[in-house]
Design a protein around this motif. Structure first.
Motif, PDB file in Angstrom:
ATOM      1  N   LEU A 206      18.889   9.691  45.351  1.00 47.07           N
ATOM      2  CA  LEU A 206      17.632   9.862  44.632  1.00 47.07           C
ATOM      3  C   LEU A 206      17.376  11.332  44.357  1.00 47.07           C
ATOM      4  N   VAL A 207      16.648  11.590  43.276  1.00 45.10           N
ATOM      5  CA  VAL A 207      16.194  12.938  42.954  1.00 45.10           C
ATOM      6  C   VAL A 207      14.676  12.960  43.043  1.00 45.10           C
ATOM      7  N   ASP A 208      14.166  13.661  44.051  1.00 41.51           N
ATOM      8  CA  ASP A 208      12.726  13.845  44.251  1.00 41.51           C
ATOM      9  C   ASP A 208      12.280  15.071  43.467  1.00 41.51           C
ATOM     10  N   ASP A 209      10.974  15.270  43.371  1.00 42.97           N
ATOM     11  CA  ASP A 209      10.399  16.419  42.670  1.00 42.97           C
ATOM     12  C   ASP A 209      10.114  17.519  43.682  1.00 42.97           C
ATOM     13  N   SER A 210      10.779  18.657  43.544  1.00 40.79           N
ATOM     14  CA  SER A 210      10.568  19.749  44.495  1.00 40.79           C
ATOM     15  C   SER A 210       9.157  20.316  44.431  1.00 40.79           C
ATOM     16  N   GLU A 211       8.439  20.074  43.314  1.00 43.34           N
ATOM     17  CA  GLU A 211       7.063  20.546  43.187  1.00 43.34           C
ATOM     18  C   GLU A 211       6.053  19.532  43.719  1.00 43.34           C
ATOM     19  N   ASN A 212       6.500  18.331  43.996  1.00 45.05           N
ATOM     20  CA  ASN A 212       5.625  17.285  44.536  1.00 45.05           C
ATOM     21  C   ASN A 212       6.462  16.344  45.408  1.00 45.05           C
ATOM     22  N   PRO A 213       7.048  16.869  46.470  1.00 43.35           N
ATOM     23  CA  PRO A 213       7.949  16.040  47.270  1.00 43.35           C
ATOM     24  C   PRO A 213       7.209  14.909  47.976  1.00 43.35           C
ATOM     25  N   GLN A 214       7.843  13.771  47.990  1.00 43.76           N
ATOM     26  CA  GLN A 214       7.291  12.581  48.644  1.00 43.76           C
ATOM     27  C   GLN A 214       8.384  11.977  49.533  1.00 43.76           C
ATOM     28  N   PRO A 215       8.670  12.609  50.656  1.00 41.56           N
ATOM     29  CA  PRO A 215       9.818  12.186  51.468  1.00 41.56           C
ATOM     30  C   PRO A 215       9.721  10.770  52.002  1.00 41.56           C
ATOM     31  N   ALA A 216       8.534  10.324  52.396  1.00 41.67           N
ATOM     32  CA  ALA A 216       8.418   8.959  52.918  1.00 41.67           C
ATOM     33  C   ALA A 216       8.671   7.937  51.821  1.00 41.67           C
ATOM     34  N   PHE A 217       8.218   8.228  50.626  1.00 41.90           N
ATOM     35  CA  PHE A 217       8.465   7.365  49.467  1.00 41.90           C
ATOM     36  C   PHE A 217       9.959   7.259  49.181  1.00 41.90           C
ATOM     37  N   TYR A 258      12.683  21.338  34.467  1.00 41.49           N
ATOM     38  CA  TYR A 258      13.861  20.845  33.757  1.00 41.49           C
ATOM     39  C   TYR A 258      13.502  19.851  32.660  1.00 41.49           C
ATOM     40  N   ALA A 259      12.211  19.608  32.434  1.00 42.51           N
ATOM     41  CA  ALA A 259      11.747  18.666  31.402  1.00 42.51           C
ATOM     42  C   ALA A 259      12.400  17.302  31.559  1.00 42.51           C
ATOM     43  N   MET A 260      12.454  16.836  32.804  1.00 38.24           N
ATOM     44  CA  MET A 260      13.041  15.534  33.106  1.00 38.24           C
ATOM     45  C   MET A 260      12.061  14.416  32.781  1.00 38.24           C
ATOM     46  N   CYS A 261      12.600  13.251  32.502  1.00 37.08           N
ATOM     47  CA  CYS A 261      11.751  12.116  32.162  1.00 37.08           C
ATOM     48  C   CYS A 261      10.745  11.823  33.262  1.00 37.08           C
ATOM     49  N   SER A 262      11.157  11.961  34.507  1.00 40.04           N
ATOM     50  CA  SER A 262      10.287  11.622  35.631  1.00 40.04           C
ATOM     51  C   SER A 262       9.083  12.531  35.759  1.00 40.04           C
ATOM     52  N   SER A 263       9.006  13.584  34.953  1.00 39.52           N
ATOM     53  CA  SER A 263       7.863  14.496  35.014  1.00 39.52           C
ATOM     54  C   SER A 263       6.752  14.139  34.036  1.00 39.52           C
ATOM     55  N   LEU A 264       6.979  13.153  33.164  1.00 37.46           N
ATOM     56  CA  LEU A 264       6.070  13.050  32.013  1.00 37.46           C
ATOM     57  C   LEU A 264       4.735  12.385  32.303  1.00 37.46           C
ATOM     58  N   THR A 265       4.587  11.644  33.411  1.00 39.49           N
ATOM     59  CA  THR A 265       3.318  10.968  33.673  1.00 39.49           C
ATOM     60  C   THR A 265       2.384  11.752  34.578  1.00 39.49           C
ATOM     61  N   GLY A 266       2.928  12.706  35.338  1.00 37.29           N
ATOM     62  CA  GLY A 266       2.122  13.365  36.355  1.00 37.29           C
ATOM     63  C   GLY A 266       1.762  12.452  37.509  1.00 37.29           C
ATOM     64  N   ALA A 267       2.546  11.391  37.705  1.00 33.61           N
ATOM     65  CA  ALA A 267       2.267  10.426  38.769  1.00 33.61           C
ATOM     66  C   ALA A 267       2.423  11.048  40.148  1.00 33.61           C
ATOM     67  N   ARG A 268       1.725  10.478  41.105  1.00 35.83           N
ATOM     68  CA  ARG A 268       1.862  10.942  42.490  1.00 35.83           C
ATOM     69  C   ARG A 268       3.259  10.657  43.016  1.00 35.83           C
ATOM     70  N   PHE A 269       3.781   9.465  42.730  1.00 33.83           N
ATOM     71  CA  PHE A 269       5.091   9.061  43.232  1.00 33.83           C
ATOM     72  C   PHE A 269       6.082   9.028  42.069  1.00 33.83           C
ATOM     73  N   THR A 270       7.104   9.865  42.144  1.00 32.16           N
ATOM     74  CA  THR A 270       8.129   9.896  41.111  1.00 32.16           C
ATOM     75  C   THR A 270       9.503   9.977  41.771  1.00 32.16           C
ATOM     76  N   THR A 271      10.475   9.404  41.091  1.00 41.02           N
ATOM     77  CA  THR A 271      11.854   9.531  41.549  1.00 41.02           C
ATOM     78  C   THR A 271      12.794   9.189  40.415  1.00 41.02           C
TER      79      THR A 271
END
Length: 306
Positions: A206-217, A258-271
Motif C-alpha cells: 500500500l501507498v499511504d499519504d506522508s502528509e496524512n498518514p493513517q497507519p491503523a487504516f 505528486y498529484a496522485m489520484c488518491s489526493s483529489l478528495t481530501g478524504a481522511r482515509f486514503t490509500t
C-alpha cells in the motif's frame, strides 16, 4: 547502470517532442476493447446502481465514454467514499477488481455510506495495456486542480460535483514487471533522463499519504488482504520501490505533491493499493479478490472510525 540507449524512441538526454510522441503512439497497438470488456459489465449493474456519464474522450477518431456508478442519490447524513480503478489502464485488476466489488460486495454498504466508483479512468490506456494516456502523460501524476490531462480533469470535475464530505478514497493499482522493463525506461526516455534500474517487489503493498498518514487504516487493509495474497517484503535496504517501508507492506508518498489520484478528495482515509500480478503465487482471480478485500477492509475501517 543506464539503458536509456536501449529504448527505441527518442535521443538520449533529450526530452521527447511531438515527433517522438507520435512514434510512441504508433507503437501502442490496441490489445483489448473497453467497449467489450468493461462497458457491458457496467451496464449490467444498472438495476442496482445509478450509472453516471462523467466525460467523453476522443483520441485520433477513437471515442470513449467515461462512466462512474453510485449507490443511489447521495444521502447528506452519510459520508462518501470514492473507489477508482484503471487510472493506469494496464493495471488490469484495478479495473476488474472495482467491477467485481460492485458486482459482489457493494450492496452490503447501502445505507451506510455514499459510494462513488469510477472503474476505468483511462480507457485508451486500458486498451493498449499502457501506463500513459494518448498524450504520453501519466494520469497518476496529473491530478492537479488545473490538469490538462483529460482523464484527470474529467474525474476532478466528477468529484467536485459530488461533494462529500469524503471519508475515504481507495485507488486500485498494480506494480508489474513491465514497470521495470517498459514503463520506467519509457519515462526516462520521454524526459531525457538516465534510467536507473530498480527492484519490483513480490507481493501486495500500500501507498499511504506522508502528509496524512493513517497507519491503523493501512494495517487493517494489509491484514485483510493477506488472507488472499502475500504481502511484499522490503528489499535489502528496507525499501519497496525505492521508498522506506514504514510498516509491513506500507510505504508513504506525498500524494498531493505528486498529484496522485488518491489526493483529489481530501478524504481522511486514503490509500493506493499495489497488487503484483506477475508473481508465480498469483493468478488473475487472486489479484481481483485482493482488490475487493482491500476495498471492503478500507470501507469497514473508515466506517468504524468515522
Amino acid at each position: 547502470m543506464t539503458n536509456t540507449l536501449s529504448y527505441p524512441i527518442g535521443t538520449p538526454g533529450k526530452p521527447w517532442r511531438e515527433d517522438e510522441r507520435n512514434q510512441w503512439r504508433v507503437s501502442q497497438p490496441q490489445q483489448r476493447r473497453y467497449q467489450d470488456d468493461v462497458v457491458p459489465r457496467i451496464m449490467a449493474l444498472a438495476d442496482r446502481f445509478e450509472i453516471l456519464t462523467y466525460g467523453q474522450l476522443s483520441y485520433a477518431g477513437e471515442a470513449y465514454t467515461l462512466f462512474a456508478l453510485r449507490n443511489g442519490n447521495p444521502e447528506p447524513s452519510l459520508p462518501t467514499a470514492l473507489v477508482t480503478g484503471g487510472v493506469h489502464g494496464y493495471e488490469t485488476s484495478g479495473v476488474l477488481g472495482a467491477l467485481q466489488f460492485l458486482e459482489t460486495r457493494a450492496n452490503e454498504y447501502a445505507g451506510k455510506i455514499n459510494l462513488l466508483v469510477a472503474p476505468c479512468v483511462s480507457p485508451w490506456a486500458y486498451e493498449r495495456v499502457n501506463r500513459w494516456n494518448y498524450d504520453a502523460f501519466d494520469p497518476n501524476r496529473s491530478f492537479a486542480a488545473d490538469s490538462d490531462v483529460r482523464e484527470c480533469a474529467a474525474l476532478i470535475k466528477l468529484v467536485a460535483e459530488h461533494a462529500g464530505p469524503y471519508l475515504l478514497h481507495i485507488d486500485l493499482h498494480e506494480t508489474t514487471d513491465s514497470d521495470e522493463s517498459e514503463f520506467r525506461p519509457a519515462l526516462a526516455a520521454r524526459d531525457g533522463e538516465e534510467f536507473e534500474p530498480g527492484i519490483i517487489p513480490d507481493g501486495f503493498y500500500l501507498v499511504d499519504d506522508s502528509e496524512n498518514p493513517q497507519p491503523a487504516f493501512q494495517a487493517a487493509i494489509i491484514s485483510a488482504v493477506e488472507q488472499v495474497t502475500h504481502i511484499a517484503p522490503p528489499d535489502d535496504d528496507g525499501k519497496i520501490i525505492g521508498s522506506p517501508m514504514v510498516a509491513r507492506g506500507v510505504i508513504n508518498y506525498p500524494q498531493a505533491k505528486y498529484a496522485m489520484c488518491s489526493s483529489l478528495t481530501g478524504a481522511r482515509f486514503t490509500t493506493t493499493t499495489e497488487v503484483y500480478p506477475d508473481s508465480p503465487r498469483a493468478t488473475p482471480r487472486i489479484c481481483n479478490d485482493a482488490q475487493v478485500a482491500a476495498v471492503c477492509a478500507a470501507l469497514d475501517f473508515a466506517l468504524a472510525h468515522a
